[in-house]
Write a protein that holds these residues in place. Structure first.
Motif, PDB file in Angstrom:
ATOM      1  N   THR A 216      -5.188   5.014  -6.219  1.00  0.00           N
ATOM      2  CA  THR A 216      -4.302   6.107  -6.634  1.00  0.00           C
ATOM      3  C   THR A 216      -3.877   6.911  -5.422  1.00  0.00           C
ATOM      4  OG1 THR A 216      -5.419   6.224  -8.754  1.00  0.00           O
ATOM      5  CG2 THR A 216      -4.077   8.118  -8.147  1.00  0.00           C
ATOM      6  N   LEU A 217      -2.565   7.109  -5.324  1.00  0.00           N
ATOM      7  CA  LEU A 217      -2.026   7.975  -4.273  1.00  0.00           C
ATOM      8  C   LEU A 217      -1.731   9.333  -4.883  1.00  0.00           C
ATOM      9  CD1 LEU A 217       0.493   5.543  -2.555  1.00  0.00           C
ATOM     10  CD2 LEU A 217      -1.450   6.662  -1.447  1.00  0.00           C
ATOM     11  N   PRO A 218      -2.348  10.402  -4.382  1.00  0.00           N
ATOM     12  CA  PRO A 218      -2.008  11.722  -4.904  1.00  0.00           C
ATOM     13  C   PRO A 218      -0.579  12.096  -4.517  1.00  0.00           C
ATOM     14  CG  PRO A 218      -3.734  11.870  -3.211  1.00  0.00           C
ATOM     15  CD  PRO A 218      -3.319  10.430  -3.304  1.00  0.00           C
ATOM     16  N   PRO A 219       0.026  13.051  -5.227  1.00  0.00           N
ATOM     17  CA  PRO A 219       1.371  13.465  -4.832  1.00  0.00           C
ATOM     18  C   PRO A 219       1.341  14.015  -3.408  1.00  0.00           C
ATOM     19  CG  PRO A 219       0.445  14.975  -6.460  1.00  0.00           C
ATOM     20  CD  PRO A 219      -0.501  13.836  -6.344  1.00  0.00           C
ATOM     21  N   ALA A 220       2.336  13.674  -2.604  1.00  0.00           N
ATOM     22  CA  ALA A 220       2.382  14.136  -1.207  1.00  0.00           C
ATOM     23  C   ALA A 220       3.833  14.217  -0.780  1.00  0.00           C
ATOM     24  CB  ALA A 220       1.609  13.164  -0.313  1.00  0.00           C
ATOM     25  N   PRO A 221       4.491  15.361  -1.033  1.00  0.00           N
ATOM     26  CA  PRO A 221       5.907  15.465  -0.678  1.00  0.00           C
ATOM     27  C   PRO A 221       6.173  15.125   0.784  1.00  0.00           C
ATOM     28  CG  PRO A 221       5.193  17.371  -1.982  1.00  0.00           C
ATOM     29  CD  PRO A 221       3.970  16.555  -1.693  1.00  0.00           C
ATOM     30  N   THR A 222       5.221  15.455   1.674  1.00  0.00           N
ATOM     31  CA  THR A 222       5.412  15.152   3.102  1.00  0.00           C
ATOM     32  C   THR A 222       5.561  13.657   3.347  1.00  0.00           C
ATOM     33  OG1 THR A 222       3.994  17.035   3.549  1.00  0.00           O
ATOM     34  CG2 THR A 222       4.429  15.585   5.399  1.00  0.00           C
ATOM     35  N   ALA A 223       4.940  12.857   2.477  1.00  0.00           N
ATOM     36  CA  ALA A 223       4.942  11.406   2.685  1.00  0.00           C
ATOM     37  C   ALA A 223       6.344  10.823   2.613  1.00  0.00           C
ATOM     38  CB  ALA A 223       4.040  10.722   1.664  1.00  0.00           C
ATOM     39  N   ALA A 224       7.296  11.538   1.999  1.00  0.00           N
ATOM     40  CA  ALA A 224       8.670  11.026   1.937  1.00  0.00           C
ATOM     41  C   ALA A 224       9.277  10.938   3.340  1.00  0.00           C
ATOM     42  CB  ALA A 224       9.523  11.913   1.038  1.00  0.00           C
ATOM     43  N   ASN A 225       8.780  11.780   4.270  1.00  0.00           N
ATOM     44  CA  ASN A 225       9.220  11.695   5.666  1.00  0.00           C
ATOM     45  C   ASN A 225       8.084  11.068   6.484  1.00  0.00           C
ATOM     46  OD1 ASN A 225      10.980  12.123   7.914  1.00  0.00           O
ATOM     47  ND2 ASN A 225       9.797  13.952   8.466  1.00  0.00           N
ATOM     48  N   SER A 226       7.912   9.769   6.306  1.00  0.00           N
ATOM     49  CA  SER A 226       6.770   9.113   6.953  1.00  0.00           C
ATOM     50  C   SER A 226       7.198   7.806   7.597  1.00  0.00           C
ATOM     51  CB  SER A 226       5.651   8.855   5.940  1.00  0.00           C
ATOM     52  OG  SER A 226       6.046   7.903   4.971  1.00  0.00           O
ATOM     53  N   ARG A 227       6.354   7.308   8.469  1.00  0.00           N
ATOM     54  CA  ARG A 227       6.685   6.091   9.230  1.00  0.00           C
ATOM     55  C   ARG A 227       5.407   5.347   9.594  1.00  0.00           C
ATOM     56  NH1 ARG A 227      11.472   7.015  12.938  1.00  0.00           N
ATOM     57  NH2 ARG A 227      12.196   7.177  10.805  1.00  0.00           N
ATOM     58  N   TYR A 228       5.506   4.020   9.606  1.00  0.00           N
ATOM     59  CA  TYR A 228       4.421   3.182  10.133  1.00  0.00           C
ATOM     60  C   TYR A 228       4.949   2.442  11.338  1.00  0.00           C
ATOM     61  CZ  TYR A 228       0.471  -0.021  10.306  1.00  0.00           C
ATOM     62  OH  TYR A 228      -0.654  -0.724  10.704  1.00  0.00           O
ATOM     63  N   ARG A 229       4.244   2.532  12.440  1.00  0.00           N
ATOM     64  CA  ARG A 229       4.651   1.818  13.654  1.00  0.00           C
ATOM     65  C   ARG A 229       3.480   0.957  14.108  1.00  0.00           C
ATOM     66  NH1 ARG A 229       8.241   3.873  17.346  1.00  0.00           N
ATOM     67  NH2 ARG A 229       9.491   4.146  15.474  1.00  0.00           N
ATOM     68  N   LYS A 230       3.765  -0.324  14.311  1.00  0.00           N
ATOM     69  CA  LYS A 230       2.712  -1.280  14.670  1.00  0.00           C
ATOM     70  C   LYS A 230       3.040  -1.912  16.011  1.00  0.00           C
ATOM     71  CE  LYS A 230       0.866  -5.682  12.877  1.00  0.00           C
ATOM     72  NZ  LYS A 230       0.669  -6.482  11.654  1.00  0.00           N
ATOM     73  N   VAL A 231       2.068  -1.927  16.909  1.00  0.00           N
ATOM     74  CA  VAL A 231       2.233  -2.620  18.180  1.00  0.00           C
ATOM     75  C   VAL A 231       1.399  -3.891  18.126  1.00  0.00           C
ATOM     76  CG1 VAL A 231       1.945  -2.506  20.686  1.00  0.00           C
ATOM     77  CG2 VAL A 231       2.589  -0.453  19.403  1.00  0.00           C
ATOM     78  N   ARG A 232       2.001  -5.006  18.488  1.00  0.00           N
ATOM     79  CA  ARG A 232       1.303  -6.294  18.445  1.00  0.00           C
ATOM     80  C   ARG A 232       1.780  -7.156  19.601  1.00  0.00           C
ATOM     81  NH1 ARG A 232       4.102  -7.919  12.675  1.00  0.00           N
ATOM     82  NH2 ARG A 232       5.935  -6.652  13.009  1.00  0.00           N
ATOM     83  N   GLU A 233       1.077  -8.234  19.831  1.00  0.00           N
ATOM     84  CA  GLU A 233       1.374  -9.036  21.017  1.00  0.00           C
ATOM     85  C   GLU A 233       2.487 -10.052  20.777  1.00  0.00           C
ATOM     86  OE1 GLU A 233      -2.642 -10.154  21.955  1.00  0.00           O
ATOM     87  OE2 GLU A 233      -2.800  -8.516  23.397  1.00  0.00           O
ATOM     88  N   ARG A 234       2.815 -10.305  19.503  1.00  0.00           N
ATOM     89  CA  ARG A 234       3.996 -11.111  19.153  1.00  0.00           C
ATOM     90  C   ARG A 234       4.829 -10.273  18.201  1.00  0.00           C
ATOM     91  NH1 ARG A 234       0.377 -15.381  17.659  1.00  0.00           N
ATOM     92  NH2 ARG A 234       0.698 -14.695  15.539  1.00  0.00           N
ATOM     93  N   ALA A 235       6.107 -10.591  18.094  1.00  0.00           N
ATOM     94  CA  ALA A 235       6.985  -9.757  17.277  1.00  0.00           C
ATOM     95  C   ALA A 235       6.680  -9.880  15.789  1.00  0.00           C
ATOM     96  CB  ALA A 235       8.444 -10.115  17.545  1.00  0.00           C
TER      97      ALA A 235
END
Ligand SMILES: Cc1cc2nc3c(=O)[nH]c(=O)nc-3n(C[C@H](O)[C@H](O)[C@H](O)COP(=O)(O)OP(=O)(O)OC[C@H]3O[C@@H](n4cnc5c(N)ncnc54)[C@H](O)[C@@H]3O)c2cc1C
Ligand code: SF4
Length: 330
Positions: A216-235
């Motif tokens: 369950t994800l609680p309500p989080a209005p801030t989450a609407a302005n969110s990002r995931y950035r992943k660094v890896r050794e291959r694209a």
């Protein structure tokens, strides 16, 4: 591979009863991690209890404005769900950053959280490994640890948790629901993964035989302005060497709310509480973001070949929060 039984279950109580009766049985989600580990002999279950037909494949809004995600929802369906994309975009981005389309079509939410480390000594049964064989040693500390932990590790294990999805769920305070023969229970993700200490083989606080039923994800209005950035050794098609899930709310140049979690730096998705505290109410500037990252990373204890992760994570924090700050003030 050891011979094993296979059983498909249609109801939660039946699934839980089967594992209660046979401690050598394991739940089977998409099988994308468990079956690989069975092929190499790391896992040797006597029976697989296939949970994919359980009625746990829905994503529903909760009354308070959060989301309830069933444990057998596939990673593909989770990433594509319109409410996930709208309310928790970093979660969609995290899932899509993982594995491949085919794997995401098979992999489930429950299985993703419980996938095992990719440490090469763990997956090689000819090598010692405290996580696989308690007390046998941790060759990674003196050996190959290029992609191992810099935070929260111990002298008994320096492995990282590989999940991308779990990093976003951690940033958004997800709560895991489970069912056992003794009844239901809940664990916030912050308490779900155990500290490494001298028991790296004990990975979660789930009771033995527990079936994950949902998150369950609680309500989080801030989450609407969110990002995931992943660094890896291959694209593509590679695990992270460092990743970040971040959400930011800015008002009049000041941080009103911030969520930060790191991936691939610890035995669990790492909530960056020190950084969040350092930022709360302060200026949303690159200098403040760098100072907050330094506050979190002061606890880092890198090994000779993974010190690069400290710089990597600092740069990720500054880059992603700077982008989110710009978007928040548009
Ligand atoms: C080539 C490759 C690349 C990958 N790249 C990435 C990546 O970049 N990022 C990433 O995050 N992941 C990656 N993965 C891992 C993938 O995401 C996981 O294998 C997958 O999420 C596991 O889900 P599953 O349903 O297949 O789990 P399974 O393999 O079925 O199960 C995993 C574990 O969870 C347990 N389990 C499953 N469901 C439940 C339940 N409901 N309750 C209790 N226990 C349960 C099983 O008993 C087992 O111990 C990759 C995998 C492969 C093979
Ligand atoms: S880091 Fe952990 S998983 Fe890897 S060899 Fe050491 S004990 Fe095993």
């Amino acid at each position: 591979m050891r011979e094993f039984g296979y059983q498909r279950v249609l109801d939660v109580s039946g699934a839980v009863a089967l594992l209660d009766a046979d401690p050598d049985a394991r739940f089977l989600g998409g099988g994308t991690n468990l079956v690989d580990l069975m092929k190499t002999g790391v896992e040797r279950p006597a029976r697989l209890v296939d949970v994919r037909e359980l009625p746990l494949d829905r994503i529903e809004s909760t009354r308070d404005g959060g989301l309830r995600i069933g444990a057998t929802v596939t990673n593909s369906d989770l990433a594509a769900h319109p409410e996930v994309r709208r309310r928790y975009p970093a979660l969609t981005q995290a899932v899509l950053a993982g594995a491949s389309g085919q794997l995401r079509n098979m992999a489930t939410v429950g299985g993703n959280l419980l996938q095992r480390t990719r440490c090469g000594y763990f997956t090689d049964v000819t090598k010692p490994c405290n996580k696989r064989v308690p007390g046998s040693g941790c060759p990674a500390i003196e050996g190959e640890h290029h992609n191992h932990a810099i935070l929260g590790a111990s002298e008994h294990c320096v492995a990282t948790h590989p999940s991308d999805m779990g990093v976003a769920l951690t940033a958004f305070d997800a709560v895991v629901s489970y069912e056992t023969a003794d009844g239901p229970g809940e664990l916030p993700l912050a308490a779900f993964y155990l500290p490494v200490g001298d028991t790296p083989h004990l990975e979660t606080a789930l009771p033995p035989g527990a079936l994950i039923t949902g998150v369950t994800l609680p309500p989080a209005p801030t989450a609407a302005n969110s990002r995931y950035r992943k660094v890896r050794e291959r694209a593509s098609y590679a695990f992270a060497i460092g990743s970040i899930a971040a959400a930011l709310d800015v008002e009049d140049g000041l941080v009103r709310d911030v969520r930060l979690a790191f991936g691939a730096v610890a035995s669990r998705p790492w909530r960056a509480r020190e950084a969040e505290r350092a930022l709360a109410g302060g200026p949303a500037t690159a200098d403040a973001f760098a100072a907050a990252a330094n506050a979190e990373l002061a606890a880092a204890r890198p090994l000779p070949h993974n010190a690069y992760k400290v710089t990597l994570m600092r740069n990720l924090v500054v880059a992603v929060l700077t982008e989110l700050a710009e978007e928040a003030s548009r």
